[in-house]
Design an enzyme around this catalytic site. Structure first.
Site, short mmCIF file in Angstrom:
data_model
loop_
_atom_site.label_atom_id
_atom_site.label_comp_id
_atom_site.label_asym_id
_atom_site.label_seq_id
_atom_site.Cartn_x
_atom_site.Cartn_y
_atom_site.Cartn_z
N TYR A 112 0.84 -1.21 0.00
CA TYR A 112 0.00 0.00 0.00
C TYR A 112 0.88 1.26 0.00
CZ TYR A 112 -3.67 3.19 1.74
OH TYR A 112 -4.55 4.22 1.91
N LYS B 250 1.00 4.25 -2.67
CA LYS B 250 0.63 5.62 -2.29
C LYS B 250 1.81 6.58 -2.45
CE LYS B 250 -3.75 5.51 -1.19
NZ LYS B 250 -4.71 6.00 -2.20
P1 NAD Z 1 -13.22 2.42 0.93
O1 NAD Z 1 -12.80 1.01 0.76
O2 NAD Z 1 -14.48 2.70 1.66
O3 NAD Z 1 -13.32 3.17 -0.47
C1 NAD Z 1 -12.59 2.83 -1.61
C2 NAD Z 1 -13.56 2.72 -2.78
O4 NAD Z 1 -12.83 2.47 -3.98
C3 NAD Z 1 -14.55 1.56 -2.61
O5 NAD Z 1 -15.87 2.03 -2.74
C4 NAD Z 1 -14.16 0.59 -3.71
O6 NAD Z 1 -15.25 -0.17 -4.23
C5 NAD Z 1 -13.54 1.51 -4.74
N1 NAD Z 1 -12.62 0.81 -5.63
C6 NAD Z 1 -11.68 -0.12 -5.32
N2 NAD Z 1 -11.03 -0.53 -6.41
C7 NAD Z 1 -11.57 0.16 -7.46
C8 NAD Z 1 -11.31 0.17 -8.85
N3 NAD Z 1 -10.36 -0.62 -9.39
N4 NAD Z 1 -12.04 0.99 -9.64
C9 NAD Z 1 -13.00 1.79 -9.11
N5 NAD Z 1 -13.30 1.80 -7.79
C10 NAD Z 1 -12.58 1.00 -6.97
O7 NAD Z 1 -11.99 3.15 1.66
P2 NAD Z 1 -11.75 4.71 2.00
O8 NAD Z 1 -11.09 4.74 3.31
O9 NAD Z 1 -12.94 5.52 1.76
O10 NAD Z 1 -10.60 5.05 0.92
C11 NAD Z 1 -10.69 6.12 -0.02
C12 NAD Z 1 -9.30 6.53 -0.43
O11 NAD Z 1 -8.62 7.14 0.67
C13 NAD Z 1 -8.41 5.36 -0.88
O12 NAD Z 1 -7.57 5.77 -1.94
C14 NAD Z 1 -7.57 5.09 0.35
O13 NAD Z 1 -6.36 4.43 0.04
C15 NAD Z 1 -7.38 6.50 0.86
N6 NAD Z 1 -7.00 6.58 2.26
C16 NAD Z 1 -7.91 6.35 3.24
C17 NAD Z 1 -7.52 6.48 4.56
C18 NAD Z 1 -8.49 6.30 5.69
O14 NAD Z 1 -8.12 6.56 6.84
N7 NAD Z 1 -9.72 5.90 5.44
C19 NAD Z 1 -6.19 6.80 4.88
C20 NAD Z 1 -5.29 7.04 3.86
C21 NAD Z 1 -5.71 6.95 2.55
#
Ligand code: NAD
Length: 304
Positions: A166, A170
């Site tokens: 990951y 990132k």
């Molecule tokens: P989440 O799993 O709820 O959301 C991710 C979404 O992306 C899901 O709805 C999933 O179906 C969709 N997805 C996955 N693969 C895909 C693809 N190939 N094509 C289209 N859609 C796809 O998780 P989240 O926490 O809401 O994450 C959102 C973003 O924020 C991500 O990039 C994640 O890495 C980043 N992020 C989140 C956090 C956190 O604390 N939640 C921290 C750092 C980074």
């Protein structure tokens, strides 16, 4: 200052079927944009996709009087990326805003990570952001206006155990965003990157070992906290580009890549040896007087 409005704007939010992406899409739509809700609707690893997640968000936006259309392509292929942008053009005729948010996760200790898990994360986070941004950039360039938000992670830039795949993905997103920002600026395309931390199924997948040392004091963790920054960066009010922002525990802060003044060997002095480096290591490591260069060339230009 007037309220942020996206009236007349068209936005794409990838991975908008749940979590942070859904919050971003709802708010950008609430402020007047027509929005493409992209999501392949799978589980946390990105597998077992379906149409329901994107459809539900579209229905919620429409029920609130907004305008949205679903797209179920995976961001991870060039065809998927083009399909997402074409959905925006077919439905709404333009693209002004792109929020690269889609992501998947497969955590494990470094030596347990399968090659497949590395491929999968690079495909969704890095190649995915590349494949959607490239066709969107072309449309924005032709219109002379655009706002792009990339989603990186503190795990990628600062490190987080059991997330080597990951973090690699990132970290690469940050590199991609830097260049898109440099090439976008002359065309009115402003590009910034967030490091979010908020409650979602992805965060719930982390284990206690990964959070050792975390403060336990109460703090905001709502996705909407992240959305506030994303909506600002996606707006005309934002004039910054090639910047990074951490949004965590209720704090909004700029993050930057700096370079220390270092130790310099002039061209007419002998090339340094390992022993010379050892002798000067304190000076090489000293951060006092660091600079924050705006490009590779700007970094080289700091050297006398
Ligand atoms: P989440 O799993 O709820 O959301 C991710 C979404 O992306 C899901 O709805 C999933 O179906 C969709 N997805 C996955 N693969 C895909 C693809 N190939 N094509 C289209 N859609 C796809 O998780 P989240 O926490 O809401 O994450 C959102 C973003 O924020 C991500 O990039 C994640 O890495 C980043 N992020 C989140 C956090 C956190 O604390 N939640 C921290 C750092 C980074």
């Amino acid at each position: 200052m007037s309220e942020i409005s996206f009236a007349g704007r068209v936005a794409i939010v990838t991975g908008a079927g749940g979590g942070l992406g859904k919050a971003h899409a709802l708010e950008i739509a609430r402020r007047g944009a027509k929005v493409v809700i992209n999501d392949l609707g799978g589980d946390i690893s990105g597998a077992n996709g379906g149409t329901a997640m994107a459809d539900d968000v579209v229905a919620e936006i429409q029920a609130a009087g907004g305008d949205a259309v679903a797209n179920y392509d995976s961001v991870a292929t060039p065809e998927g990326g083009r399909g997402i942008v074409e959905t925006a053009l077919d439905a709404f005729g333009r693209v002004d805003i792109l929020v690269n948010n889609a992501g998947n996760i497969r955590n494990a200790p470094f030596t347990d990570l399968s090659p497949e898990s590395v491929e999968s994360l690079l495909a969704v986070h890095v190649k995915g952001a590349f494949h959607v941004t490239q066709p969107a950039f072309e449309v924005m360039r032709d219109n002379g206006y655009g706002r792009i938000v990339f989603t990186s992670s503190a795990a990628g830039l600062f490190g987080s155990i059991q997330q080597a795949n990951y973090a690699a993905a990132k970290g690469a997103v940050f590199g991609l965003a830097n260049v898109v920002a440099l090439e976008g600026k002359p065309h009115g395309i402003l590009v910034n990157t967030i490091l979010p931390a908020a409650n979602s199924r992805m965060q719930a997948d982390m284990n206690a070992e990964q959070f050792v040392g975390m403060p336990t004091t109460p703090a905001h963790g709502e996705p909407e906290m992240i959305t506030a920054m994303v909506a600002y960066l996606a707006s005309e009010q934002n004039t910054a580009t090639r910047e990074l922002y951490s949004i965590a525990r209720g704090r909004y802060a700029r993050v930057f890549m700096g370079v220390a003044p270092g130790w310099h060997v002039a061209h007419d002095e002998p090339v340094a040896t390992a022993d010379d480096v050892a002798a000067h290591i304190d000076r090489i490591r000293d951060l006092e007087g660091y600079a924050v260069p705006e490009s590779m060339v700007a970094e080289f230009a700091l050297v006398p």
